[in-house]
Write a protein that holds these residues in place. Structure first.
Motif, PDB file in Angstrom:
ATOM      1  N   PRO A  72      10.618  -4.285  -0.229  1.00  0.00           N
ATOM      2  CA  PRO A  72      11.910  -4.884  -0.736  1.00  0.00           C
ATOM      3  C   PRO A  72      13.135  -4.501  -0.361  1.00  0.00           C
ATOM      4  CG  PRO A  72      10.863  -4.105  -2.834  1.00  0.00           C
ATOM      5  CD  PRO A  72      10.137  -3.704  -1.491  1.00  0.00           C
ATOM      6  N   MET A  73      13.160  -3.220   0.221  1.00  0.00           N
ATOM      7  CA  MET A  73      14.392  -2.318   0.539  1.00  0.00           C
ATOM      8  C   MET A  73      15.119  -3.133   1.900  1.00  0.00           C
ATOM      9  SD  MET A  73      14.541   0.100  -1.710  1.00  0.00           S
ATOM     10  CE  MET A  73      13.996  -0.552  -3.148  1.00  0.00           C
ATOM     11  N   PRO A  74      16.300  -2.718   1.958  1.00  0.00           N
ATOM     12  CA  PRO A  74      16.938  -3.065   3.177  1.00  0.00           C
ATOM     13  C   PRO A  74      16.283  -2.337   4.354  1.00  0.00           C
ATOM     14  CG  PRO A  74      18.642  -2.378   1.408  1.00  0.00           C
ATOM     15  CD  PRO A  74      17.253  -1.918   1.066  1.00  0.00           C
ATOM     16  N   ASN A  75      16.884  -2.991   5.613  1.00  0.00           N
ATOM     17  CA  ASN A  75      16.162  -2.645   6.955  1.00  0.00           C
ATOM     18  C   ASN A  75      16.802  -1.288   7.385  1.00  0.00           C
ATOM     19  OD1 ASN A  75      14.204  -4.442   7.231  1.00  0.00           O
ATOM     20  ND2 ASN A  75      15.858  -5.823   7.981  1.00  0.00           N
ATOM     21  N   PHE A  76      16.632  -0.349   6.547  1.00  0.00           N
ATOM     22  CA  PHE A  76      16.754   1.236   6.840  1.00  0.00           C
ATOM     23  C   PHE A  76      15.828   1.692   7.951  1.00  0.00           C
ATOM     24  CE2 PHE A  76      18.760   1.434   2.523  1.00  0.00           C
ATOM     25  CZ  PHE A  76      19.934   0.963   2.959  1.00  0.00           C
ATOM     26  N   PRO A  77      16.267   2.691   8.815  1.00  0.00           N
ATOM     27  CA  PRO A  77      15.022   3.180   9.709  1.00  0.00           C
ATOM     28  C   PRO A  77      14.096   3.669   9.000  1.00  0.00           C
ATOM     29  CG  PRO A  77      17.120   4.075  10.488  1.00  0.00           C
ATOM     30  CD  PRO A  77      17.358   3.295   9.037  1.00  0.00           C
ATOM     31  N   HIS A  78      13.923   4.116   7.744  1.00  0.00           N
ATOM     32  CA  HIS A  78      13.036   4.621   6.935  1.00  0.00           C
ATOM     33  C   HIS A  78      11.936   3.374   6.625  1.00  0.00           C
ATOM     34  CE1 HIS A  78      15.904   7.888   6.083  1.00  0.00           C
ATOM     35  NE2 HIS A  78      16.680   7.109   5.732  1.00  0.00           N
ATOM     36  N   LYS A  79      12.444   2.188   6.388  1.00  0.00           N
ATOM     37  CA  LYS A  79      11.514   1.138   6.191  1.00  0.00           C
ATOM     38  C   LYS A  79      10.619   0.910   7.648  1.00  0.00           C
ATOM     39  CE  LYS A  79      11.597  -3.584   4.821  1.00  0.00           C
ATOM     40  NZ  LYS A  79      12.404  -4.946   4.193  1.00  0.00           N
ATOM     41  N   ALA A  80      11.403   0.944   8.668  1.00  0.00           N
ATOM     42  CA  ALA A  80      10.739   0.628   9.968  1.00  0.00           C
ATOM     43  C   ALA A  80       9.733   1.576  10.016  1.00  0.00           C
ATOM     44  CB  ALA A  80      11.704   0.578  11.057  1.00  0.00           C
ATOM     45  N   PHE A  81       9.960   3.036   9.698  1.00  0.00           N
ATOM     46  CA  PHE A  81       8.961   3.941   9.907  1.00  0.00           C
ATOM     47  C   PHE A  81       7.552   3.794   8.953  1.00  0.00           C
ATOM     48  CE2 PHE A  81       6.941   8.030   8.435  1.00  0.00           C
ATOM     49  CZ  PHE A  81       6.562   8.305   9.731  1.00  0.00           C
ATOM     50  N   VAL A  82       7.780   3.233   7.929  1.00  0.00           N
ATOM     51  CA  VAL A  82       6.829   3.085   6.894  1.00  0.00           C
ATOM     52  C   VAL A  82       6.078   1.951   7.347  1.00  0.00           C
ATOM     53  CG1 VAL A  82       6.287   2.358   4.591  1.00  0.00           C
ATOM     54  CG2 VAL A  82       7.888   4.058   4.832  1.00  0.00           C
TER      55      VAL A  82
END
Length: 80
Positions: free
Chosen positions: A64-74
């Motif tokens: 549910p989080m915004p598309n930060f680089p952290h989300k892409a990595f996960v």
């Protein structure tokens, strides 16, 4: 990475706790990324059950989080 360094990194990641005052999606995403790193360590150590547990947990929390680089990595770790 040497096996003892991997285990040391895992111990440090286990010590990290989410502070109750952190509510911003960016901060939360950083915290959820920790589970993906733990999953990679468990994968390296050959523990399939904990690898799946941590990747699934990280994905479920970060979706549910915004598309930060952290989300892409996960999500990349989850697909792997």
């Amino acid at each position: 990475m040497h096996n003892c360094h991997i285990k040391e990194a895992l111990e440090w990641l286990k010590k990290h706790e989410l502070q109750e005052f952190l509510h911003h999606p960016y901060d939360l995403s950083l915290h959820y990324e920790k589970a993906a790193y733990m999953a990679l360590i468990y994968q390296e150590l050959g523990d399939k059950e904990l690898t799946v547990k941590h990747t699934t947990n990280a994905k479920d929390l970060i979706e549910p989080m915004p598309n930060f680089p952290h989300k892409a990595f996960v999500l990349k770790v989850y697909k792997k």
